[in-house]
Scaffold this active site. Structure first.
Site, PDB file in Angstrom:
ATOM      1  N   LYS A  20     -10.582  12.695   8.290  1.00  0.00           N
ATOM      2  CA  LYS A  20      -9.715  11.900   9.780  1.00  0.00           C
ATOM      3  C   LYS A  20     -10.086  12.787  10.607  1.00  0.00           C
ATOM      4  O   LYS A  20     -10.192  14.051   9.794  1.00  0.00           O
ATOM      5  CB  LYS A  20      -8.536  11.623   9.221  1.00  0.00           C
ATOM      6  N   ARG A  50      -7.642  -0.959   0.202  1.00  0.00           N
ATOM      7  CA  ARG A  50      -8.236  -1.864   0.446  1.00  0.00           C
ATOM      8  C   ARG A  50      -9.165  -1.600  -1.187  1.00  0.00           C
ATOM      9  O   ARG A  50      -9.089  -2.686  -2.008  1.00  0.00           O
ATOM     10  CB  ARG A  50      -9.091  -2.812   0.973  1.00  0.00           C
ATOM     11  N   LYS A  77       0.932  -1.022   0.215  1.00  0.00           N
ATOM     12  CA  LYS A  77      -0.243   0.144  -0.427  1.00  0.00           C
ATOM     13  C   LYS A  77       0.685   0.877   0.537  1.00  0.00           C
ATOM     14  O   LYS A  77       1.828   1.758   0.733  1.00  0.00           O
ATOM     15  CB  LYS A  77      -0.758   0.026   1.073  1.00  0.00           C
ATOM     16  N   ASP A 114      -2.442  10.063   4.350  1.00  0.00           N
ATOM     17  CA  ASP A 114      -4.197   9.862   4.038  1.00  0.00           C
ATOM     18  C   ASP A 114      -5.013  10.701   4.604  1.00  0.00           C
ATOM     19  O   ASP A 114      -4.853  10.689   6.641  1.00  0.00           O
ATOM     20  CB  ASP A 114      -4.042   8.407   4.372  1.00  0.00           C
ATOM     21  N   ASP A 137       1.207   6.563   6.113  1.00  0.00           N
ATOM     22  CA  ASP A 137       0.176   5.563   4.922  1.00  0.00           C
ATOM     23  C   ASP A 137       1.172   4.344   3.508  1.00  0.00           C
ATOM     24  O   ASP A 137       0.109   3.746   3.073  1.00  0.00           O
ATOM     25  CB  ASP A 137      -1.067   5.781   4.555  1.00  0.00           C
TER      26      ASP A 137
HETATM   27  N1  BES Z   1      -4.626   4.647   7.023  1.00  0.00           N
HETATM   28  C1  BES Z   1      -5.189   3.594   7.397  1.00  0.00           C
HETATM   29  C2  BES Z   1      -5.309   3.052   8.718  1.00  0.00           C
HETATM   30  C3  BES Z   1      -4.612   2.892   9.717  1.00  0.00           C
HETATM   31  C4  BES Z   1      -4.644   4.056  11.419  1.00  0.00           C
HETATM   32  C5  BES Z   1      -2.718   3.493   9.608  1.00  0.00           C
HETATM   33  C6  BES Z   1      -3.891   4.555  11.847  1.00  0.00           C
HETATM   34  C7  BES Z   1      -2.491   3.346  10.543  1.00  0.00           C
HETATM   35  C8  BES Z   1      -2.699   4.109  11.607  1.00  0.00           C
HETATM   36  C9  BES Z   1      -6.756   3.129   6.914  1.00  0.00           C
HETATM   37  O1  BES Z   1      -6.848   4.016   5.500  1.00  0.00           O
HETATM   38  C10 BES Z   1      -7.281   3.568   7.835  1.00  0.00           C
HETATM   39  O2  BES Z   1      -8.389   5.369   7.638  1.00  0.00           O
HETATM   40  N2  BES Z   1      -8.736   3.084   7.643  1.00  0.00           N
HETATM   41  C11 BES Z   1      -9.865   2.961   9.171  1.00  0.00           C
HETATM   42  C12 BES Z   1     -11.140   1.461   8.108  1.00  0.00           C
HETATM   43  C13 BES Z   1     -12.267   2.531   8.144  1.00  0.00           C
HETATM   44  C14 BES Z   1     -13.139   3.147   8.008  1.00  0.00           C
HETATM   45  C15 BES Z   1     -12.822   1.501   8.100  1.00  0.00           C
HETATM   46  C16 BES Z   1      -9.586   3.038  10.369  1.00  0.00           C
HETATM   47  O3  BES Z   1      -8.843   1.919  10.451  1.00  0.00           O
HETATM   48  O4  BES Z   1     -10.071   3.777  11.248  1.00  0.00           O
HETATM   49 ZN    ZN Z   2      -8.117   5.482   5.816  1.00  0.00          ZN
HETATM   50 ZN    ZN Z   3      -5.142   4.812   4.696  1.00  0.00          ZN
END
Ligand code: BES
Ligand code: ZN
Ligand code: ZN
Length: 500
Positions: free
Chosen positions: A277, A351, A265, A270, A288
């Site tokens: 966020k 994803r 990835k 992000d 990320d």
């Molecule tokens: N990049 C984030 C995941 C992440 C969170 C990496 C904290 C490192 C530290 C990912 O793209 C994300 O935002 N995932 C969400 C998924 C959800 C919206 C289904 C998450 O885990 O909150």
């Molecule tokens: Zn994300």
């Molecule tokens: Zn992400």
């Protein structure tokens, strides 16, 4: 950097000698016993009094006041000999180099034979030493204006051993390759996104390809449109930076078969997109792309070691931004595989880009797929900051990954994907898949979604959201990016055996 000398005598003059010390009944052997004699038995006394400690990862220093050939002796405690693991030895060396960092030393000598056990031979010890040296002394240069003189660093490590000189040199080299490649990955992850765009990541990969004569390809937006990479392109829609699909191919076998696909990835930043966020959650999202960095680091090792394997690396690189053009919750997109996806959450973007990258890896002949991604915050809640979450559709393949991870000490733990989980990612009223089916089991939902694109291809998903950065300094590195999975992926590739 490393020089191997086959013999160690009490005549050898050195500023600093490093010796391994196990907890045992007759504590001093070999050169240490001789030093003890020269010091009139004082070493044994110091041991008894606890000034020198054989406890695992305790580093003790004494000044010999000119009584021995070494001015200072550093003892690295290794605990009970029969209990020491390869990983613990690497950490003990890490601790040593952290301790030496505070000194002005530029040269050390190591009595490497004092670090071996029944399980850990001299070559393992050499690998652990050089890998730990690079990992533990890593520092991100950063961007502060330089005012002071550069710090003194260790530049010369003399290794004394009765082992085979050439073999020890080869192991020191391999350890160095592993350590340095991990550090390259760390630097990529530590670099902020204004200085590391998708284009920069592609340039880095192309340089790597040229250095190691990999075949390479960087797909531009127009080509992705032709290939129908609707999932990847959707994530890039809000961005001012064009997306890049980066492909590197290493062919170590006669025929392009049994190809291992490494998919990383590469979200350079992000924001979450319209599912934006929070102001706390957004900080740190430059990391990320740690999955992409892990894959590039592993490719660096593969390029150096040149194992008899075939590998295709695929990295979808983009940031996830908001603008009038950005994709939105409720959008329905069509992936390269033909599967349609209802976007419920634009922050579940990893994803989406990986879906097309996995399909594209198959398109390039990948017969096995390992994806590495900072995919979910959920995995941090589930497994914490020291264990990578893993999911798979193939037991035998996963067994090999577990073995590689045991060797590198980068722990992984498997999470299940049940039929019920599969039903949940298919639970969209309007599309084949749903990119965010609700709060429960976030990490598993991420894996279950990707499994839909791996389909019948043996596949492992590694969620490194918790392990790719660390808030605290540790034995094998500073706070910040860890370079996690670089060493595990490379070890996996080196040792890989097909099932047929
Ligand atoms: N990049 C984030 C995941 C992440 C969170 C990496 C904290 C490192 C530290 C990912 O793209 C994300 O935002 N995932 C969400 C998924 C959800 C919206 C289904 C998450 O885990 O909150
Ligand atoms: Zn994300
Ligand atoms: Zn992400």
């Amino acid at each position: 950097m490393f020089t191997v000398i086959p013999e160690l005598s009490t005549e050898t003059k050195q500023e600093v000698f490093v010796v391994g010390l196990f907890e045992q009944h007759s504590p001093l052997k070999g050169i240490a016993a001789k030093w003890n004699e020269q010091l009139n038995g004082q070493l044994v006394e110091l041991l008894k009094e606890g000034d020198i400690s054989p406890k695992r990862k305790h580093v003790s220093k004494i000044h010999t006041l000119g009584h021995t050939n070494a001015k200072r002796l550093y003892f690295v405690g290794l605990g009970k000999k029969e209990e020491l693991t390869f990983e613990q030895l690497r950490e003990a060396f890490g601790k040593l180099f952290k301790t030496l960092k505070g000194t002005k030393l530029t040269e050390v000598a190591v009595a490497l034979d004092t670090f071996t056990t029944e399980q850990i031979d001299i070559n393992d010890a050499a690998h652990a030493l050089s890998e730990a040296f690079h990992l533990a002394t890593y520092q991100f240069a950063g961007y502060k204006q330089k005012t002071n003189e550069p710090e003194k660093k260790i530049e010369q490590i003399t290794v004394y051993t009765e082992g085979d000189k050439e073999e020890v040199e080869a192991s020191l080299f391999v350890g160095s390759v592993y350590g340095k490649a991990t550090n390259f990955a760390r630097t990529l992850v530590n670099t902020p996104s204004n200085l590391l765009t998708a284009n920069d990541l592609a340039n880095y990969a192309v340089e790597l390809a040229k250095k190691y004569e990999f075949e390479y390809e960087v797909l531009e937006k127009e080509e992705m449109e032709k290939l129908g990479m609707g999932a990847f392109l959707a994530v890039n829609k809000g961005s001012a930076e064009p997306p890049k699909m980066i492909v590197l191919k290493y062919q170590g076998k006669e025929a392009w078969e049994n190809v291992i696909g490494l998919v990383g990835k590469g979200v350079t930043f992000d924001t979450g997109g319209y599912s934006i966020k929070t102001k706390e959650g957004i900080v740190g999202m430059k990391t990320d792309m740690a999955g992409a960095a892990a894959v590039l680091g592993a490719m660096e090792i593969i390029g150096e070691i040149r194992p008899e394997q075939n590998v295709v690396a695929v990295i979808p690189a983009t940031d996830n931004m908001v603008s009038g053009e950005a994709f939105k919750p409720d959008d329905v997109i069509t992936s390269m595989s033909g599967k349609t996806i209802e976007v419920k959450n634009t922050d579940a973007e990893g994803r989406l880009i990986l879906a097309d990258a996995i399909t594209y890896a198959k398109h390039h002949g990948a017969s096995y797929i390992i994806d590495v991604a900072t995919l979910t915050g959920g995995v941090i809640i589930a497994l914490g900051a020291h264990t990578t979450g893993a999911m798979t559709n193939n037991e035998a393949l996963f067994e090999q990954m577990l073995e590689a991870s045991a060797e590198t000490g980068e722990f992984i733990w498997r999470l299940p994907i049940t039929e019920k989980d599969k039903e949940r990612v298919r639970s969209s009223a309007v599309a084949d898949l749903n990119n965010s089916p609700g709060r429960e089991g976030h990490a598993i939902m991420g894996g279950a979604f990707l499994a839909e694109f791996a389909e019948e291809t043996p596949w492992i998903h590694l969620d490194i959201a918790g392990t790719s950065v660390t808030s605290k300094e540790h034995d094998l590195g500073p706070a910040g990016a860890t370079g996690v999975m670089v060493r595990t992926l490379a070890t996996f590739v080196e040792r890989f055996q097909t099932n047929d």
